[in-house]
Design a protein around this motif. Structure first.
Motif, mmCIF file in Angstrom:
data_model
loop_
_atom_site.group_PDB
_atom_site.id
_atom_site.type_symbol
_atom_site.label_atom_id
_atom_site.label_comp_id
_atom_site.label_asym_id
_atom_site.label_seq_id
_atom_site.Cartn_x
_atom_site.Cartn_y
_atom_site.Cartn_z
ATOM 1 N N PRO A 48 -39.997 10.101 32.254
ATOM 2 C CA PRO A 48 -39.197 10.144 31.023
ATOM 3 C C PRO A 48 -39.573 8.989 30.090
ATOM 4 O O PRO A 48 -39.787 7.854 30.530
ATOM 5 C CB PRO A 48 -37.762 10.008 31.525
ATOM 6 N N VAL A 49 -39.663 9.288 28.805
ATOM 7 C CA VAL A 49 -39.989 8.280 27.796
ATOM 8 C C VAL A 49 -38.698 7.567 27.391
ATOM 9 O O VAL A 49 -37.671 8.211 27.127
ATOM 10 C CB VAL A 49 -40.652 8.938 26.578
ATOM 11 N N SER A 50 -38.721 6.237 27.333
ATOM 12 C CA SER A 50 -37.500 5.463 27.083
ATOM 13 C C SER A 50 -37.283 5.098 25.621
ATOM 14 O O SER A 50 -36.150 4.901 25.180
ATOM 15 C CB SER A 50 -37.518 4.180 27.922
ATOM 16 N N ASP A 51 -38.354 5.001 24.832
ATOM 17 C CA ASP A 51 -38.216 4.506 23.455
ATOM 18 C C ASP A 51 -38.252 5.638 22.436
ATOM 19 O O ASP A 51 -38.974 5.592 21.447
ATOM 20 C CB ASP A 51 -39.309 3.484 23.151
ATOM 21 N N ILE A 52 -37.432 6.677 22.657
ATOM 22 C CA ILE A 52 -37.362 7.801 21.725
ATOM 23 C C ILE A 52 -36.488 7.395 20.537
ATOM 24 O O ILE A 52 -35.382 6.872 20.732
ATOM 25 C CB ILE A 52 -36.763 9.032 22.432
ATOM 26 N N PRO A 53 -36.937 7.616 19.304
ATOM 27 C CA PRO A 53 -36.119 7.264 18.140
ATOM 28 C C PRO A 53 -34.739 7.901 18.207
ATOM 29 O O PRO A 53 -34.590 9.073 18.534
ATOM 30 C CB PRO A 53 -36.936 7.817 16.965
ATOM 31 N N ALA A 54 -33.721 7.103 17.880
ATOM 32 C CA ALA A 54 -32.331 7.541 18.036
ATOM 33 C C ALA A 54 -31.934 8.631 17.058
ATOM 34 O O ALA A 54 -30.940 9.337 17.283
ATOM 35 C CB ALA A 54 -31.397 6.338 17.871
ATOM 36 N N ASP A 55 -32.674 8.785 15.952
ATOM 37 C CA ASP A 55 -32.275 9.762 14.938
ATOM 38 C C ASP A 55 -32.851 11.150 15.178
ATOM 39 O O ASP A 55 -32.601 12.071 14.390
ATOM 40 C CB ASP A 55 -32.670 9.272 13.543
ATOM 41 N N LEU A 56 -33.621 11.331 16.242
ATOM 42 C CA LEU A 56 -34.172 12.654 16.541
ATOM 43 C C LEU A 56 -33.124 13.520 17.236
ATOM 44 O O LEU A 56 -32.148 13.005 17.796
ATOM 45 C CB LEU A 56 -35.402 12.516 17.438
ATOM 46 N N PRO A 57 -33.314 14.856 17.227
ATOM 47 C CA PRO A 57 -32.412 15.725 17.993
ATOM 48 C C PRO A 57 -32.397 15.338 19.467
ATOM 49 O O PRO A 57 -33.384 14.842 20.005
ATOM 50 C CB PRO A 57 -33.021 17.118 17.783
ATOM 51 N N LYS A 58 -31.261 15.576 20.120
ATOM 52 C CA LYS A 58 -31.104 15.259 21.524
ATOM 53 C C LYS A 58 -31.406 16.489 22.379
ATOM 54 O O LYS A 58 -30.967 17.597 22.065
ATOM 55 C CB LYS A 58 -29.686 14.773 21.815
ATOM 56 N N VAL A 59 -32.142 16.278 23.464
ATOM 57 C CA VAL A 59 -32.555 17.372 24.347
ATOM 58 C C VAL A 59 -31.970 17.145 25.730
ATOM 59 O O VAL A 59 -32.073 16.040 26.283
ATOM 60 C CB VAL A 59 -34.093 17.463 24.433
ATOM 61 N N THR A 60 -31.374 18.181 26.290
ATOM 62 C CA THR A 60 -30.924 18.157 27.678
ATOM 63 C C THR A 60 -31.561 19.329 28.408
ATOM 64 O O THR A 60 -31.908 20.346 27.793
ATOM 65 C CB THR A 60 -29.396 18.259 27.772
ATOM 66 N N LEU A 61 -31.731 19.183 29.728
ATOM 67 C CA LEU A 61 -32.397 20.197 30.530
ATOM 68 C C LEU A 61 -31.439 20.741 31.581
ATOM 69 O O LEU A 61 -30.660 19.986 32.171
ATOM 70 C CB LEU A 61 -33.630 19.604 31.233
ATOM 71 N N ASN A 62 -31.546 22.058 31.830
ATOM 72 C CA ASN A 62 -30.775 22.602 32.938
ATOM 73 C C ASN A 62 -31.530 22.387 34.249
ATOM 74 O O ASN A 62 -32.605 21.785 34.265
ATOM 75 C CB ASN A 62 -30.416 24.076 32.705
ATOM 76 N N GLU A 63 -30.994 22.882 35.347
ATOM 77 C CA GLU A 63 -31.592 22.607 36.647
ATOM 78 C C GLU A 63 -32.997 23.165 36.800
ATOM 79 O O GLU A 63 -33.792 22.691 37.618
ATOM 80 C CB GLU A 63 -30.699 23.170 37.755
ATOM 81 N N HIS A 64 -33.324 24.195 36.017
ATOM 82 C CA HIS A 64 -34.651 24.806 36.097
ATOM 83 C C HIS A 64 -35.648 24.171 35.132
ATOM 84 O O HIS A 64 -36.848 24.416 35.237
ATOM 85 C CB HIS A 64 -34.557 26.298 35.830
#
Length: 320
Positions: free
Chosen positions: A186-202
């Motif tokens: 996982p990348v840690s320094d993602i700009p805060a103003d970008l859309p947020k992405v979440t992943l399901n179990e798959h």
């Protein structure tokens, strides 16, 4: 391979994937509401049985271009197959991604119609899966790297309605374990103003716009950094992806929902995809924001209004 043989091979045995991105990605000059095209898996009884291809032999060193022989004219049973050379490398297993070189030989007179041994890179679209390749799955599992499988093609879909019969000889020159989702860090320094992405179990992504306002420029932000090779702009890729409208966050397309990755050439998609994926690494997940001029511009595409900014989350599974 020439375009007719490539189309016939894809249609007849589903060994080469259709560019399954349809409306969301295809870079047509004037698209007319294309729809996503999924692989068509023939689940008929004859397809699942996989008739034996009898009377065809191969000679030569494993892993090198084989010499294919049979008596002509040869009566071809469509989708028949035989392991011509077992190979001398690693055993082929379920889930492996295979890179192959191929020869097409006329059943009528034994002449070579086309060959990928002398040009370009091996084709790496085949993933050993019973659902996708029911007629050939068991034979793949009897092979090793550097082995050759012969497949009979009897195509009657040409414009002149004449049968176009030939033998395909596919030699597996390498294999890798097929990824099913991004596997990097996982990348840690993602700009805060970008859309947020979440992943399901798959691994399928969901998007929260997070008040995002497009800048009018292309954004290609890695969310997960893979450890594989960098993607070249001249290559084809295998990906899982989902696309949303930046205006309201509405999903308009997803390979995850179709249940299989999509394979396509970076020369055959909208500019934003090619520019956004070039130099990213295999195993990565990338958030791509595509402004209209690098997408579909003023042309409406089904659920995509004219002048839309598009947001994609793309898992890069392979590049070849």
């Amino acid at each position: 391979m020439n375009s007719h043989i490539l189309r016939t091979l894809s249609k007849s045995i589903t060994l080469l994937s259709t560019l399954a991105l349809g409306v969301s990605l295809t870079a047509c000059g004037s698209p007319t509401n294309p729809t996503p095209s999924e692989k068509q898996t023939d689940t008929s009884e004859s397809s699942n049985k996989g008739a034996a291809l009898v009377g065809v032999t191969a000679e030569g060193q494993p892993g090198q271009k084989p010499t294919i022989t049979f008596k002509t004219p040869f009566k071809v049973t469509d989708k028949s197959s035989v392991v011509l050379q077992e190979g001398d490398g690693e055993n082929i297993k379920a889930g492996d991604r295979l890179c192959v070189r191929s020869i097409a030989i006329s059943a009528k007179d034994g002449k070579e119609l086309d060959s990928t041994w002398e040009k370009g890179e091996p084709d790496c679209q085949i993933v050993v899966d019973r659902k996708t390749y029911p007629a050939f799955y068991d034979k793949f599992l009897k092979m090793k790297v550097n082995g050759t499988i012969g497949i009979g093609i009897d195509d009657n879909t040409s414009a002149d309605k004449k049968s176009n019969s030939y033998i395909m000889a596919l030699t597996v020159v390498s294999k890798s374990k097929a990824l099913t989702r991004a596997t990097g860090k996982p990348v840690s320094d993602i700009p805060a103003d970008l859309p947020k992405v979440t992943l399901n179990e798959h691994g399928k992504p969901s998007l929260h716009l997070n008040g995002y306002q497009p800048s009018g420029k292309l954004v290609a932000q890695p969310l997960i950094k893979g450890s594989g090779p960098a993607v070249k702009g001249t290559q084809s890729v295998s990906v899982q992806y989902t696309g949303w409208l930046a205006s309201n966050g509405k999903q308009f397309d997803s390979s995850w929902d179709r249940g299989e990755p999509a394979d396509f050439s970076l020369d055959g998609v909208v500019k934003g995809w090619k520019e956004g994926l070039t130099n990213q690494t295999v195993g990565s997940q990338v958030l791509i924001v595509i402004p209209p001029e690098l997408g579909y511009g003023a042309q409406q595409q089904k659920e995509i209004p004219a002048n839309s900014t598009l947001i994609f989350v793309v898992d890069i599974l392979s590049a070849y």
